[in-house]
Scaffold this active site. Structure first.
Site, PDB file in Angstrom:
ATOM      1  N   GLY A  32       0.805  -1.321   0.221  1.00 52.73           N
ATOM      2  CA  GLY A  32       0.030   0.079   0.005  1.00 52.73           C
ATOM      3  C   GLY A  32       0.862   1.228  -0.048  1.00 52.73           C
ATOM      4  CB  CYS A  33       0.299   4.681   1.249  1.00 50.27           C
ATOM      5  SG  CYS A  33       1.196   6.225   1.343  1.00 50.27           S
ATOM      6  CG  PHE A  34       5.867   4.960  -0.969  1.00 48.81           C
ATOM      7  CD1 PHE A  34       5.130   6.197  -0.551  1.00 48.81           C
ATOM      8  CD2 PHE A  34       6.448   5.134  -2.038  1.00 48.81           C
ATOM      9  CE1 PHE A  34       5.015   7.210  -1.475  1.00 48.81           C
ATOM     10  CE2 PHE A  34       6.487   6.101  -3.115  1.00 48.81           C
ATOM     11  CZ  PHE A  34       5.542   7.102  -2.648  1.00 48.81           C
TER      12      PHE A  34
END
Length: 203
Positions: A32-34
């Site tokens: 997902g979002c880093f």
């Protein structure tokens, strides 16, 4: 979602052995979002650096605008550099699968939807591949999650570091609502997990 807490999450039955002396190894993971995954690993003992970036696609498309469009093969990923004498690759994966993200969500993670947010382990060499595949199989057989793990296990072709403003984003923007609701709970979960492990080791 996992049926057990991180404290009760199974250790990998197949794992790399701890190195005899200090060194540097790396793991490239997409969950997902880093920003959120980076925030977790920045707080993990044995980790020396974490970089946000892109993996799975080409150098020409490794920029945030194009990756965010969902039209590239890239996933938002992190490069975790760790000391293999202090923490094993399997333990890096344990944190990834139990805390950093939900590996049962396909092409999404929480509010973020698209193939760029897929769950993936980009392995560098046969040993990482062996440990990753065995651990996923172990967890699926034990039904640790309420749905099958959909994490891709793919060879690491290249990791491209993301733009400077993405690095250490959660620490630099603690009041950002996205960080408050998505990253900070994972960091608290990690700290609780580490505290519980410390209590066990001190018995």
């Amino acid at each position: 979602m996992a049926r057990v807490s991180p404290e009760d999450f199974p250790d990998p039955a197949v794992d790399s052995t701890l190195a005899d002396k200090a060194g540097q190894s790396r793991a490239v993971l997409a969950g997902g979002c880093f920003w959120c995954v980076e925030a977790v690993y920045k707080n993990l003992e044995g980790v020396s650096s974490v970089k946000s970036g892109y993996a799975g696609g080409t150098a020409e498309t490794a920029d945030y605008q194009r990756v965010s469009s969902g039209t590239t093969d890239h996933a938002e990923a992190v490069e975790v550099v760790y000391d293999p004498s202090r923490i094993s690759y399997g333990q890096i994966l344990k944190v990834f699968l139990s805390i950093a993200h939900d590996p049962t969500q396909r092409d999404r993670q929480g509010p973020d939807v698209g193939r760029q947010y897929r769950s993936a382990i980009f392995y560098a060499g046969d040993e990482q591949k062996r440990v990753a595949e065995a651990y996923i199989d172990q967890l699926n057989r034990a039904k640790v999650f309420d749905a099958p793990i959909v994490t891709e296990v793919a060879p690491l072709e290249a990791f491209f570091e993301a733009e400077t403003y993405h690095q250490d984003y959660a620490a630099r923007n603690p009041l950002n609502p996205y960080i408050v609701f998505n990253a900070q709970p994972k960091v608290r979960k990690l700290r609780s997990y580490l505290a519980a492990r410390e209590k066990v080791s001190n018995r």
